[in-house]
Scaffold this motif. Structure first.
Motif, PDB file in Angstrom:
ATOM      1  N   ILE A  68      89.951  -3.606  17.209  1.00  8.05           N
ATOM      2  CA  ILE A  68      88.799  -4.414  17.109  1.00  8.05           C
ATOM      3  C   ILE A  68      88.390  -5.650  17.896  1.00  8.05           C
ATOM      4  O   ILE A  68      87.312  -5.764  18.295  1.00  8.05           O
ATOM      5  N   LEU A  69      89.388  -6.292  18.299  1.00 13.25           N
ATOM      6  CA  LEU A  69      89.081  -7.606  19.163  1.00 13.25           C
ATOM      7  C   LEU A  69      88.575  -7.243  20.732  1.00 13.25           C
ATOM      8  O   LEU A  69      87.693  -7.700  20.998  1.00 13.25           O
ATOM      9  N   SER A  70      89.218  -6.096  20.924  1.00  7.83           N
ATOM     10  CA  SER A  70      88.334  -5.435  22.268  1.00  7.83           C
ATOM     11  C   SER A  70      87.062  -4.934  21.982  1.00  7.83           C
ATOM     12  O   SER A  70      86.372  -4.970  23.105  1.00  7.83           O
ATOM     13  N   SER A  71      86.691  -4.307  21.045  1.00  9.00           N
ATOM     14  CA  SER A  71      85.452  -3.798  20.750  1.00  9.00           C
ATOM     15  C   SER A  71      84.398  -4.860  20.765  1.00  9.00           C
ATOM     16  O   SER A  71      83.303  -4.962  21.258  1.00  9.00           O
ATOM     17  N   LEU A  72      84.940  -5.863  19.864  1.00  9.82           N
ATOM     18  CA  LEU A  72      84.063  -7.019  19.640  1.00  9.82           C
ATOM     19  C   LEU A  72      83.709  -7.695  20.906  1.00  9.82           C
ATOM     20  O   LEU A  72      82.478  -8.533  21.029  1.00  9.82           O
ATOM     21  N   LYS A  73      84.627  -7.935  21.492  1.00 13.10           N
ATOM     22  CA  LYS A  73      84.638  -8.827  22.881  1.00 13.10           C
ATOM     23  C   LYS A  73      83.467  -8.273  23.734  1.00 13.10           C
ATOM     24  O   LYS A  73      82.979  -8.868  24.782  1.00 13.10           O
ATOM     25  N   ALA A 109      79.954 -18.629  26.732  1.00 15.59           N
ATOM     26  CA  ALA A 109      81.216 -18.374  26.294  1.00 15.59           C
ATOM     27  C   ALA A 109      81.637 -18.919  24.983  1.00 15.59           C
ATOM     28  O   ALA A 109      82.362 -18.134  24.091  1.00 15.59           O
ATOM     29  N   ALA A 110      81.118 -20.064  24.724  1.00 15.60           N
ATOM     30  CA  ALA A 110      81.382 -20.467  23.197  1.00 15.60           C
ATOM     31  C   ALA A 110      80.653 -19.834  22.124  1.00 15.60           C
ATOM     32  O   ALA A 110      81.260 -19.585  21.227  1.00 15.60           O
ATOM     33  N   SER A 151      82.383 -17.896  19.251  1.00  9.23           N
ATOM     34  CA  SER A 151      82.000 -17.886  17.574  1.00  9.23           C
ATOM     35  C   SER A 151      81.777 -16.715  17.119  1.00  9.23           C
ATOM     36  O   SER A 151      82.102 -16.406  15.930  1.00  9.23           O
ATOM     37  N   PHE A 152      81.163 -15.847  17.677  1.00  8.30           N
ATOM     38  CA  PHE A 152      80.623 -14.620  17.286  1.00  8.30           C
ATOM     39  C   PHE A 152      81.913 -13.750  16.793  1.00  8.30           C
ATOM     40  O   PHE A 152      81.968 -13.229  15.789  1.00  8.30           O
ATOM     41  N   VAL A 153      82.835 -13.780  17.685  1.00  9.85           N
ATOM     42  CA  VAL A 153      84.123 -12.924  17.399  1.00  9.85           C
ATOM     43  C   VAL A 153      84.824 -13.430  16.169  1.00  9.85           C
ATOM     44  O   VAL A 153      85.161 -12.998  15.215  1.00  9.85           O
ATOM     45  N   ASP A 154      84.949 -15.039  16.136  1.00 11.25           N
ATOM     46  CA  ASP A 154      85.570 -15.540  15.052  1.00 11.25           C
ATOM     47  C   ASP A 154      85.405 -15.354  13.921  1.00 11.25           C
ATOM     48  O   ASP A 154      85.727 -15.144  12.771  1.00 11.25           O
ATOM     49  N   GLN A 155      83.888 -15.516  13.927  1.00 10.17           N
ATOM     50  CA  GLN A 155      83.213 -15.201  12.238  1.00 10.17           C
ATOM     51  C   GLN A 155      83.168 -13.941  11.983  1.00 10.17           C
ATOM     52  O   GLN A 155      83.695 -13.805  10.578  1.00 10.17           O
ATOM     53  N   ILE A 156      83.512 -12.883  12.759  1.00 13.62           N
ATOM     54  CA  ILE A 156      83.650 -11.472  12.207  1.00 13.62           C
ATOM     55  C   ILE A 156      85.250 -11.315  11.775  1.00 13.62           C
ATOM     56  O   ILE A 156      85.585 -10.803  10.764  1.00 13.62           O
ATOM     57  N   MET A 157      86.103 -11.841  12.966  1.00 11.20           N
ATOM     58  CA  MET A 157      87.311 -11.966  12.407  1.00 11.20           C
ATOM     59  C   MET A 157      88.043 -12.450  10.965  1.00 11.20           C
ATOM     60  O   MET A 157      88.749 -12.176  10.532  1.00 11.20           O
ATOM     61  N   THR A 210      81.170  -6.303  22.937  1.00 12.34           N
ATOM     62  CA  THR A 210      79.681  -6.474  22.290  1.00 12.34           C
ATOM     63  C   THR A 210      79.316  -7.996  22.528  1.00 12.34           C
ATOM     64  O   THR A 210      77.967  -8.382  22.922  1.00 12.34           O
ATOM     65  N   ALA A 211      80.255  -8.867  22.402  1.00  9.96           N
ATOM     66  CA  ALA A 211      79.961 -10.205  22.653  1.00  9.96           C
ATOM     67  C   ALA A 211      79.416 -10.784  23.998  1.00  9.96           C
ATOM     68  O   ALA A 211      78.608 -11.437  24.307  1.00  9.96           O
ATOM     69  N   LYS A 212      80.175 -10.049  25.017  1.00 14.38           N
ATOM     70  CA  LYS A 212      79.769 -10.283  26.409  1.00 14.38           C
ATOM     71  C   LYS A 212      78.191  -9.971  26.567  1.00 14.38           C
ATOM     72  O   LYS A 212      77.779 -10.498  27.354  1.00 14.38           O
TER      73      LYS A 212
END
Ligand code: 3HC
Length: 307
Positions: A58-63, A74-75, A79-85, A65-67
């Protein structure tokens, strides 16, 4: 009159709390897209190690998308990743993990007995309103539902790999699935920003009914020596516009999975039993016996270790 209204087509029940069994590639993907849609999601597996693998997927997929979404920020990406996690919870408690679920999605091993056992336990542990769905790609939904007393609240929800990227979800209704449950699942897919299609409970539903015989025909062209693996892939990518050729796709799906599907249908698939389309293939069997299962094992029709 109230009862008639309650089952009218289009009536839906909200799905806010989702429990997903299985933290492999499919399960983790389903957890991710549900969390991205704002649901509270519990990812369940048997060991903490399995859950850790799911979290990594999940983390690698979210990163990824976030990128793209937050290229220079970067912030914002973090925060996009953190909110979903924050919407994702983990559990090894089995059926007890579903006591708050509006929907349970099962994406565990493709084994009827194991799935039935899980759903029988869930039938006891989950609230009455909870909808049960299986992500099976090759088993009959009605056969899995048989293990429960809520066949009207049971359906198929079939996602495609990679789940965050593939827009389609097949929603499968059995003879017993109620209108409210079916419509709720169609709406849930739209909430995930996916495109649902309605399917009956037939072998392979729509996609795999067409895709698996196609993959096997590609294997048979090569077995007969009519073309090379690389040329068949090039032909279908450049001649039919497919993003992957059939051998790349078979390696991506997993050769054990392809073999499991055709063997099941060849021995007992309604309308496919004994059909040449899904007959065993020596080339496929030899690769699976040698542990060459595709991308996940480092080699299948192609060798990935060298790349
Ligand atoms: N998470 C998030 N995004 C992802 C992703 C993931 N796991 N995997 C791919 N993506 C995104 C990429 O970020 C990229 O996004 P962009 O276009 O916005 O930049 C986009 O997908 C394309 O990815 P890549 O550029 O890395 O690579 P490709 O263009 O080669 O695409 C692919 C990869 C999407 C896998 C494409 O090759 C494809 O669609 N292949 C066919 C897949 C398929 O048919 N799946 C169904 C298999 S059958 C099945 O699952 C059923 C089962 O029951 C057997």
């Amino acid at each position: 009159a109230a009862a008639t209204l309650a089952t009218a087509a289009g009536d839906v029940q909200p799905i806010k709390n989702v429990t997903v069994f299985g933290s492999g590639l499919m399960g983790a993907g389903i957890v991710q897209v549900s969390a991205q849609a704002g649901c509270q999601v519990t990812m369940v597996d048997v060991t903490p190690e399995a859950l850790a693998k799911g979290e990594k997927i999940i983390l690698s997929s979210l990163k990824r998308t976030a990128k793209k979404k937050y290229a220079e920020d970067a912030a914002g990406a973090q925060s996009f990743v953190d909110q979903i996690m924050a919407n994702i919870h983990q559990s090894t408690e089995g059926a007890q993990a579903a006591t708050k679920a509006d929907l349970v999605v099962e994406a565990i091993v493709e084994n009827l007995t194991v799935k039935q056992k899980l759903f029988a336990a869930l039938d006891e542990a989950a609230p009455k309103h909870t909808i049960f769905a299986s992500n099976t790609s090759s088993l009959k939904i009605a056969d899995i539902a048989e293990a429960t007393q809520r066949r009207d609240r049971f359906a198929g929800l079939h996602f495609f790999n990679p789940v965050p990227q593939m827009k389609l979800v097949e929603v499968i209704r059995t003879r017993d699935t109620s209108d409210v449950v079916f419509n709720s699942l169609l709406q849930f897919c739209r909430d995930l920003k996916k495109a649902p299609v309605s399917c009956k409970d037939t072998p392979g539903f729509i996609v795999n009914r067409l895709l698996v015989p196609y993959l096997m025909e590609a294997v048979r062209i090569v077995e007969r020596g009519e073309a090379s693996i690389a040329d068949v892939d090039t032909a279908m990518k450049l001649g039919a516009g497919y993003p992957m050729g059939p051998f790349e796709l078979a390696d991506f799906v997993g050769l054990d999975t392809v073999k499991f599907i055709i063997d099941g249908w060849y021995t007992n698939g309604d309308g496919l039993k004994g059909k040449e389309l899904v007959a065993p293939s020596k080339l496929l069997n030899d690769l699976v016996t040698a542990g060459k299962l595709g991308r996940k094992s480092g080699e299948g029709f192609y060798n990935y270790a060298q790349k």
